[in-house]
Design a protein around this motif. Structure first.
Motif, PDB file in Angstrom:
ATOM      1  N   ARG A 287       8.596  -0.435   5.858  1.00 51.39           N
ATOM      2  CA  ARG A 287       9.590   0.037   6.824  1.00 51.39           C
ATOM      3  C   ARG A 287      10.024  -1.033   7.818  1.00 51.39           C
ATOM      4  O   ARG A 287      11.092  -0.924   8.403  1.00 51.39           O
ATOM      5  CB  ARG A 287       9.028   1.241   7.583  1.00 51.39           C
ATOM      6  CG  ARG A 287       8.876   2.462   6.697  1.00 51.39           C
ATOM      7  CD  ARG A 287       8.319   3.618   7.491  1.00 51.39           C
ATOM      8  NE  ARG A 287       8.039   4.749   6.623  1.00 51.39           N
ATOM      9  CZ  ARG A 287       7.461   5.865   7.029  1.00 51.39           C
ATOM     10  NH1 ARG A 287       7.069   5.976   8.299  1.00 51.39           N
ATOM     11  NH2 ARG A 287       7.251   6.861   6.183  1.00 51.39           N
ATOM     12  N   ARG A 288       9.236  -2.051   7.992  1.00 54.45           N
ATOM     13  CA  ARG A 288       9.593  -3.086   8.964  1.00 54.45           C
ATOM     14  C   ARG A 288      10.880  -3.817   8.579  1.00 54.45           C
ATOM     15  O   ARG A 288      11.525  -4.432   9.425  1.00 54.45           O
ATOM     16  CB  ARG A 288       8.446  -4.090   9.115  1.00 54.45           C
ATOM     17  CG  ARG A 288       8.090  -4.814   7.829  1.00 54.45           C
ATOM     18  CD  ARG A 288       6.921  -5.754   7.989  1.00 54.45           C
ATOM     19  NE  ARG A 288       7.236  -6.870   8.844  1.00 54.45           N
ATOM     20  CZ  ARG A 288       6.494  -7.978   8.922  1.00 54.45           C
ATOM     21  NH1 ARG A 288       5.364  -8.049   8.234  1.00 54.45           N
ATOM     22  NH2 ARG A 288       6.847  -8.963   9.703  1.00 54.45           N
ATOM     23  N   TRP A 289      11.250  -3.749   7.269  1.00 50.80           N
ATOM     24  CA  TRP A 289      12.458  -4.426   6.804  1.00 50.80           C
ATOM     25  C   TRP A 289      13.626  -3.451   6.614  1.00 50.80           C
ATOM     26  O   TRP A 289      14.597  -3.763   5.922  1.00 50.80           O
ATOM     27  CB  TRP A 289      12.189  -5.155   5.483  1.00 50.80           C
ATOM     28  CG  TRP A 289      11.060  -6.134   5.525  1.00 50.80           C
ATOM     29  CD1 TRP A 289       9.899  -6.092   4.810  1.00 50.80           C
ATOM     30  CD2 TRP A 289      10.984  -7.317   6.327  1.00 50.80           C
ATOM     31  NE1 TRP A 289       9.091  -7.152   5.101  1.00 50.80           N
ATOM     32  CE2 TRP A 289       9.730  -7.933   6.047  1.00 50.80           C
ATOM     33  CE3 TRP A 289      11.820  -7.916   7.258  1.00 50.80           C
ATOM     34  CZ2 TRP A 289       9.323  -9.104   6.657  1.00 50.80           C
ATOM     35  CZ3 TRP A 289      11.415  -9.089   7.863  1.00 50.80           C
ATOM     36  CH2 TRP A 289      10.177  -9.665   7.566  1.00 50.80           C
ATOM     37  N   TRP A 290      13.573  -2.284   7.256  1.00 48.16           N
ATOM     38  CA  TRP A 290      14.610  -1.264   7.064  1.00 48.16           C
ATOM     39  C   TRP A 290      16.007  -1.785   7.388  1.00 48.16           C
ATOM     40  O   TRP A 290      17.019  -1.316   6.841  1.00 48.16           O
ATOM     41  CB  TRP A 290      14.320  -0.054   7.960  1.00 48.16           C
ATOM     42  CG  TRP A 290      14.344  -0.399   9.431  1.00 48.16           C
ATOM     43  CD1 TRP A 290      13.302  -0.805  10.194  1.00 48.16           C
ATOM     44  CD2 TRP A 290      15.494  -0.391  10.285  1.00 48.16           C
ATOM     45  NE1 TRP A 290      13.704  -1.060  11.476  1.00 48.16           N
ATOM     46  CE2 TRP A 290      15.063  -0.807  11.565  1.00 48.16           C
ATOM     47  CE3 TRP A 290      16.839  -0.075  10.107  1.00 48.16           C
ATOM     48  CZ2 TRP A 290      15.922  -0.914  12.649  1.00 48.16           C
ATOM     49  CZ3 TRP A 290      17.713  -0.186  11.185  1.00 48.16           C
ATOM     50  CH2 TRP A 290      17.242  -0.594  12.448  1.00 48.16           C
ATOM     51  N   TRP A 291      16.083  -2.774   8.275  1.00 50.84           N
ATOM     52  CA  TRP A 291      17.374  -3.239   8.769  1.00 50.84           C
ATOM     53  C   TRP A 291      18.116  -4.159   7.795  1.00 50.84           C
ATOM     54  O   TRP A 291      19.334  -4.366   7.929  1.00 50.84           O
ATOM     55  CB  TRP A 291      17.178  -3.984  10.095  1.00 50.84           C
ATOM     56  CG  TRP A 291      16.195  -5.122   9.996  1.00 50.84           C
ATOM     57  CD1 TRP A 291      14.845  -5.076  10.151  1.00 50.84           C
ATOM     58  CD2 TRP A 291      16.511  -6.483   9.679  1.00 50.84           C
ATOM     59  NE1 TRP A 291      14.276  -6.305   9.972  1.00 50.84           N
ATOM     60  CE2 TRP A 291      15.272  -7.195   9.693  1.00 50.84           C
ATOM     61  CE3 TRP A 291      17.693  -7.178   9.425  1.00 50.84           C
ATOM     62  CZ2 TRP A 291      15.216  -8.564   9.424  1.00 50.84           C
ATOM     63  CZ3 TRP A 291      17.642  -8.526   9.162  1.00 50.84           C
ATOM     64  CH2 TRP A 291      16.412  -9.213   9.167  1.00 50.84           C
ATOM     65  N   ILE A 292      17.395  -4.705   6.787  1.00 54.41           N
ATOM     66  CA  ILE A 292      18.049  -5.671   5.881  1.00 54.41           C
ATOM     67  C   ILE A 292      19.139  -5.003   5.028  1.00 54.41           C
ATOM     68  O   ILE A 292      20.305  -5.437   5.050  1.00 54.41           O
ATOM     69  CB  ILE A 292      17.011  -6.397   4.998  1.00 54.41           C
ATOM     70  CG1 ILE A 292      16.033  -7.199   5.864  1.00 54.41           C
ATOM     71  CG2 ILE A 292      17.721  -7.314   4.006  1.00 54.41           C
ATOM     72  CD1 ILE A 292      14.931  -7.880   5.079  1.00 54.41           C
TER      73      ILE A 292
END
Length: 365
Positions: A71-76
């Motif tokens: 979830r830490r890369w949801w913004w990509i």
């Protein structure tokens, strides 16, 4: 211990998930940007934009994967979608329904495929001709409006001209680009010809006292034979009706790419014509044989023309009703003299291999 193992697995997946998320985003952006590059210079760029839906789906899938595993890369993936928002809206617009205001004109473009191959209704009237009359459009641009023998052609045009007092045609080989209008047609000219494809312009005298230049296009088709189209359909739908070898696929892709290069040459000539008439009152429409993210569409947009369907239509707007070509290849664009309302692809009309496309345009003060 169980939580620790899960956390460890997520940490191991984190970097690969981020990597593939970035790959999906870069592919989507590259696909969108390729519409700015002429296929004359890089032939296979004409194919790239056709893959836009696949790359878009890849990014959406990666967003789901990221939310599940890292979830830490949801913004990509979200960044990828936001960075391509304009292209997504052009390809698949969503607009609130709006009623065309009083004083609007109705403009229709329609590749009639030889007037539906002479198909007639129960009253013995050509179905396409009857549809054009009943459409109550103010300006109608037709492509592939040829009929043999000439007596049948005269019969069809005479029927339509009972409603449309002004009519003119441009001959391109055996093909005809036709304009029916409720406004006087005071001039016409060819812009280009390539075999049986090309573009022309009609000059209309409008009630306001000024003139409207209507550019009617029938750009180079993909040039696929019936067997080629069957192969293409098989590739897209991944059926097992026939075996598709690598050689066959390469030959097919080369054909499509070569056609795109020829189409780009036509587009450049039309663009040069538009530059000669900058800031003039213009409607450009027709069968582009290319998607909303094509070099053709992008080039015309860069000349200050707006896409009526992107501004006021909804959904994918497929206009070719055969094979596996499920994109919008027939378009209506206009100068900023107009605002578009209620653009639509009329899928109820299946007599030709194209659906008619129409929009309402209101003149801006």
């Amino acid at each position: 211990m169980v939580r620790s193992n899960k956390r460890r697995r997520r940490n191991l997946l984190s970097k690969p998930v981020a990597f593939f998320a970035w790959v999906s985003v870069l592919l989507l952006w590259a696909c969108a940007l390729s519409s700015f590059v002429s296929p004359q210079h890089f032939k296979y760029f004409g194919l790239t934009t056709l893959a836009f839906p696949a790359f878009l789906a890849f990014v959406v899938v990666m967003e789901i994967v990221v939310l599940i595993f890292s979830r830490r890369w949801w913004w990509i993936p979200l960044l990828g979608l936001l960075g391509c928002a304009f292209s997504i809206r052009t390809y698949f617009p969503i607009n609130l329904p709006s009623q065309a205001p009083d004083g609007s004109i109705k403009v229709m473009t329609y590749n009639v495929y030889s007037y539906g191959n002479k198909a007639k209704n129960d009253e013995g009237v050509n179905i396409v001709a009857d549809y054009i009359v009943r459409s109550n459009s103010d300006i109608v641009c037709l492509q592939e409006a040829f009929l043999h023998p000439s007596e049948v052609y005269k019969e069809v045009t005479s029927y339509i001209c009972r409603t449309y007092p002004y009519y003119d045609t441009l001959h391109i080989g055996d093909n005809r680009l036709v304009c029916y209008s409720k406004y006087p047609i005071v001039g016409k000219e060819h812009i280009n010809k390539v075999g049986t494809n090309g573009a022309g312009s009609y000059l209309l005298k409008m009630p306001e006292g000024d003139t409207l230049r209507v550019v009617n296009c029938h750009l180079r088709s993909m040039g696929l034979s019936l067997s080629d189209r069957a192969t293409y359909r098989n590739i897209v739908h991944a059926t097992e009706e026939m075996e598709v070898t690598d050689t066959t696929s390469r030959r097919l892709l080369s054909k499509v790419a070569s056609a795109a290069a020829v189409r780009a040459q036509q587009v450049d000539q039309i663009t040069d014509y538009l530059k000669l008439h900058e800031e003039k009152n213009i409607i450009l429409c027709g069968d582009f044989n290319d998607s909303p993210l094509s070099y053709a569409h992008q080039s015309f947009r860069l000349q200050g023309l707006s896409d009526a369907y992107a501004a006021s239509g909804n959904g994918l707007g497929r206009t070719f009703n055969k094979d596996a070509i499920i994109v919008r290849i027939d378009h209506i664009l206009h100068s900023d003299h107009w605002t578009a309302y209620g653009a639509k692809v009329d899928k109820a009309m299946t007599t030709s291999d194209h659906y008619p496309v129409y929009t309402y345009l209101k003149r801006n003060k």
